[in-house]
Design a protein around this motif. Structure first.
Motif, PDB file in Angstrom:
ATOM      1  N   HIS A   1       0.989  -1.127   0.148  1.00 48.90           N
ATOM      2  CA  HIS A   1      -0.083  -0.126  -0.113  1.00 48.90           C
ATOM      3  C   HIS A   1       0.952   1.172   0.109  1.00 48.90           C
ATOM      4  O   HIS A   1       1.821   1.295   0.693  1.00 48.90           O
ATOM      5  CB  HIS A   1      -0.672  -0.134   1.164  1.00 48.90           C
ATOM      6  N   ARG A   2       0.566   2.336  -0.757  1.00 47.33           N
ATOM      7  CA  ARG A   2       1.358   3.345  -0.944  1.00 47.33           C
ATOM      8  C   ARG A   2       0.423   4.629  -0.749  1.00 47.33           C
ATOM      9  O   ARG A   2      -0.769   4.806  -1.293  1.00 47.33           O
ATOM     10  CB  ARG A   2       1.949   3.461  -2.419  1.00 47.33           C
ATOM     11  N   THR A   3       0.810   5.445   0.073  1.00 44.31           N
ATOM     12  CA  THR A   3       0.190   6.773   0.543  1.00 44.31           C
ATOM     13  C   THR A   3       1.260   7.822   0.337  1.00 44.31           C
ATOM     14  O   THR A   3       2.303   7.813   0.821  1.00 44.31           O
ATOM     15  CB  THR A   3       0.029   6.781   2.216  1.00 44.31           C
ATOM     16  N   GLU A   4       0.698   8.880  -0.379  1.00 43.50           N
ATOM     17  CA  GLU A   4       1.464   9.956  -0.596  1.00 43.50           C
ATOM     18  C   GLU A   4       1.117  11.398   0.237  1.00 43.50           C
ATOM     19  O   GLU A   4      -0.112  11.524   0.280  1.00 43.50           O
ATOM     20  CB  GLU A   4       1.618  10.087  -2.168  1.00 43.50           C
ATOM     21  N   GLY A   5       2.037  12.008   0.675  1.00 38.55           N
ATOM     22  CA  GLY A   5       1.635  13.258   1.478  1.00 38.55           C
ATOM     23  C   GLY A   5       2.465  14.335   0.890  1.00 38.55           C
ATOM     24  O   GLY A   5       3.687  14.271   0.420  1.00 38.55           O
ATOM     25  N   ARG A   6       2.413  15.524   1.689  1.00 39.07           N
ATOM     26  CA  ARG A   6       3.367  16.650   1.709  1.00 39.07           C
ATOM     27  C   ARG A   6       3.639  17.180   3.242  1.00 39.07           C
ATOM     28  O   ARG A   6       2.814  16.954   4.008  1.00 39.07           O
ATOM     29  CB  ARG A   6       2.777  18.042   0.846  1.00 39.07           C
ATOM     30  N   ALA A   7       4.862  17.259   3.597  1.00 39.39           N
ATOM     31  CA  ALA A   7       5.572  17.852   4.718  1.00 39.39           C
ATOM     32  C   ALA A   7       5.916  19.486   4.502  1.00 39.39           C
ATOM     33  O   ALA A   7       6.668  19.872   3.423  1.00 39.39           O
ATOM     34  CB  ALA A   7       6.405  17.084   5.122  1.00 39.39           C
TER      35      ALA A   7
ATOM     36  N   VAL B   1       2.428  17.486   8.293  1.00 37.26           N
ATOM     37  CA  VAL B   1       2.313  16.675   7.069  1.00 37.26           C
ATOM     38  C   VAL B   1       0.862  16.308   6.898  1.00 37.26           C
ATOM     39  O   VAL B   1      -0.026  16.390   7.810  1.00 37.26           O
ATOM     40  CB  VAL B   1       3.107  15.186   7.686  1.00 37.26           C
ATOM     41  N   SER B   2       0.608  16.519   5.777  1.00 39.99           N
ATOM     42  CA  SER B   2      -0.794  16.312   5.326  1.00 39.99           C
ATOM     43  C   SER B   2      -0.922  15.205   4.116  1.00 39.99           C
ATOM     44  O   SER B   2      -0.013  14.804   3.165  1.00 39.99           O
ATOM     45  CB  SER B   2      -1.498  17.405   4.439  1.00 39.99           C
ATOM     46  N   PHE B   3      -1.710  14.315   4.455  1.00 45.28           N
ATOM     47  CA  PHE B   3      -2.181  12.909   3.657  1.00 45.28           C
ATOM     48  C   PHE B   3      -3.500  13.271   3.320  1.00 45.28           C
ATOM     49  O   PHE B   3      -4.342  14.081   3.910  1.00 45.28           O
ATOM     50  CB  PHE B   3      -1.921  11.769   4.384  1.00 45.28           C
ATOM     51  N   PHE B   4      -3.927  12.765   2.197  1.00 44.22           N
ATOM     52  CA  PHE B   4      -5.458  12.696   1.646  1.00 44.22           C
ATOM     53  C   PHE B   4      -5.930  14.131   1.327  1.00 44.22           C
ATOM     54  O   PHE B   4      -6.823  14.511   2.008  1.00 44.22           O
ATOM     55  CB  PHE B   4      -6.290  11.964   2.618  1.00 44.22           C
TER      56      PHE B   4
ATOM     57  N   PRO C   1      -6.303  18.056   2.188  1.00 42.80           N
ATOM     58  CA  PRO C   1      -6.146  18.757   3.382  1.00 42.80           C
ATOM     59  C   PRO C   1      -7.047  18.120   4.578  1.00 42.80           C
ATOM     60  O   PRO C   1      -7.140  18.426   5.686  1.00 42.80           O
ATOM     61  CB  PRO C   1      -6.913  20.256   2.988  1.00 42.80           C
ATOM     62  N   PHE C   2      -7.297  16.966   4.235  1.00 40.97           N
ATOM     63  CA  PHE C   2      -8.330  16.312   5.312  1.00 40.97           C
ATOM     64  C   PHE C   2      -7.456  15.781   6.748  1.00 40.97           C
ATOM     65  O   PHE C   2      -8.216  15.379   7.380  1.00 40.97           O
ATOM     66  CB  PHE C   2      -9.169  15.013   4.628  1.00 40.97           C
ATOM     67  N   TYR C   3      -6.325  15.387   6.461  1.00 40.67           N
ATOM     68  CA  TYR C   3      -5.589  15.209   7.780  1.00 40.67           C
ATOM     69  C   TYR C   3      -4.215  15.914   7.417  1.00 40.67           C
ATOM     70  O   TYR C   3      -3.332  15.565   6.687  1.00 40.67           O
ATOM     71  CB  TYR C   3      -5.347  13.382   7.660  1.00 40.67           C
ATOM     72  N   VAL C   4      -3.904  16.714   8.532  1.00 41.93           N
ATOM     73  CA  VAL C   4      -2.608  17.189   8.716  1.00 41.93           C
ATOM     74  C   VAL C   4      -2.416  16.785   9.958  1.00 41.93           C
ATOM     75  O   VAL C   4      -3.100  16.945  11.079  1.00 41.93           O
ATOM     76  CB  VAL C   4      -2.679  18.662   8.565  1.00 41.93           C
ATOM     77  N   GLY C   5      -0.982  16.375  10.192  1.00 38.82           N
ATOM     78  CA  GLY C   5      -0.550  15.896  11.606  1.00 38.82           C
ATOM     79  C   GLY C   5       0.899  16.514  11.940  1.00 38.82           C
ATOM     80  O   GLY C   5       1.438  17.007  11.108  1.00 38.82           O
ATOM     81  N   ASN C   6       1.271  16.384  13.039  1.00 36.26           N
ATOM     82  CA  ASN C   6       2.622  16.836  13.635  1.00 36.26           C
ATOM     83  C   ASN C   6       3.481  15.763  13.070  1.00 36.26           C
ATOM     84  O   ASN C   6       3.285  14.601  13.439  1.00 36.26           O
ATOM     85  CB  ASN C   6       2.459  17.377  14.876  1.00 36.26           C
ATOM     86  N   TYR C   7       4.824  16.356  13.070  1.00 34.90           N
ATOM     87  CA  TYR C   7       5.783  15.442  12.725  1.00 34.90           C
ATOM     88  C   TYR C   7       7.014  15.934  13.267  1.00 34.90           C
ATOM     89  O   TYR C   7       7.589  16.846  12.619  1.00 34.90           O
ATOM     90  CB  TYR C   7       5.951  15.082  11.051  1.00 34.90           C
TER      91      TYR C   7
ATOM     92  N   GLY D   1       8.327  11.974  16.695  1.00 33.43           N
ATOM     93  CA  GLY D   1       6.976  11.815  17.354  1.00 33.43           C
ATOM     94  C   GLY D   1       6.113  12.974  17.131  1.00 33.43           C
ATOM     95  O   GLY D   1       6.267  13.622  16.172  1.00 33.43           O
ATOM     96  N   GLU D   2       5.385  13.221  18.249  1.00 32.01           N
ATOM     97  CA  GLU D   2       4.423  14.526  17.856  1.00 32.01           C
ATOM     98  C   GLU D   2       4.055  14.862  19.254  1.00 32.01           C
ATOM     99  O   GLU D   2       4.434  14.180  20.367  1.00 32.01           O
ATOM    100  CB  GLU D   2       3.568  14.277  16.910  1.00 32.01           C
TER     101      GLU D   2
END
Length: 173
Positions: A85-91, A104-107, A109-115, A130-131
């Motif tokens: 499985h491959r998931t692409e995002g932007r940091a 970091v955002s995947f999908f 603008p629906f998921y943005v997380g701290n990295y 971590g986060e």
């Protein structure tokens, strides 16, 4: 399920997750993104919903022209399954953090997380990510099967930062 009820369900799941560190430290040192770029193998992690059942996990970071990092995560769910499985995002780097804190955002603008790159080897052979909630942790290495010294150094750093190592799940590569 509406967007609001999906978010509420996610928040409920998030709150139920164990916190492996109640006092997450700030990143130990700045990050040279050019040296951080490339392929990393997940040696261990705190189990999480979006990687459930994943083995053979890699993360690849590629600098983009717009100043962000392209993030490509792969997961092979079964050791005998050649597909992944491959998931692409932007940091995007948070300014004033020495490149050690990213969003970091995947999908889309629906998921943005701290990295947060909490620590890394001077030669970028390992990295601890971590986060701020203390519920997520990843131990990354450049080698699929790191040597005992590398593992010992990473584990000592994780303990020194106050993380509960009993929550770590080793990733089969």
């Amino acid at each position: 399920m509406t967007g609001l009820s999906a978010y509420a369900a996610w928040r409920g799941w998030q709150a139920a997750r164990p916190r492996g560190n109640a006092a997450v430290p700030q990143p130990a040192k700045p990050v040279d993104l050019a040296r951080y770029a490339g392929r990393w193998y997940e040696w261990a992690r705190y189990e999480n919903r979006f990687e459930q059942g994943c083995e053979r996990v890699t993360a690849e970071y590629r600098p983009a022209r717009d100043g962000t990092l392209r993030v490509i995560n792969t997961c092979g769910c079964r050791p005998d399954d050649p597909s992944a499985h491959r998931t692409e995002g932007r940091a995007k780097v948070r300014p004033g953090t020495g490149n050690a804190k990213l969003k970091v955002s995947f999908f889309g603008p629906f998921y943005v997380g701290n990295y947060w790159v909490l620590d890394h080897d001077d030669d970028y052979r390992w990295s601890i990510v971590g986060e701020p909630s203390g519920r997520y942790l990843w131990l990354l290495t450049r080698d699929a099967t790191p040597d005992e010294h590398t593992v010992a150094v990473m584990m000592a750093r994780v303990v020194a930062m106050g993380y509960d190592t009993t929550l770590l799940r080793l990733t089969m590569q």
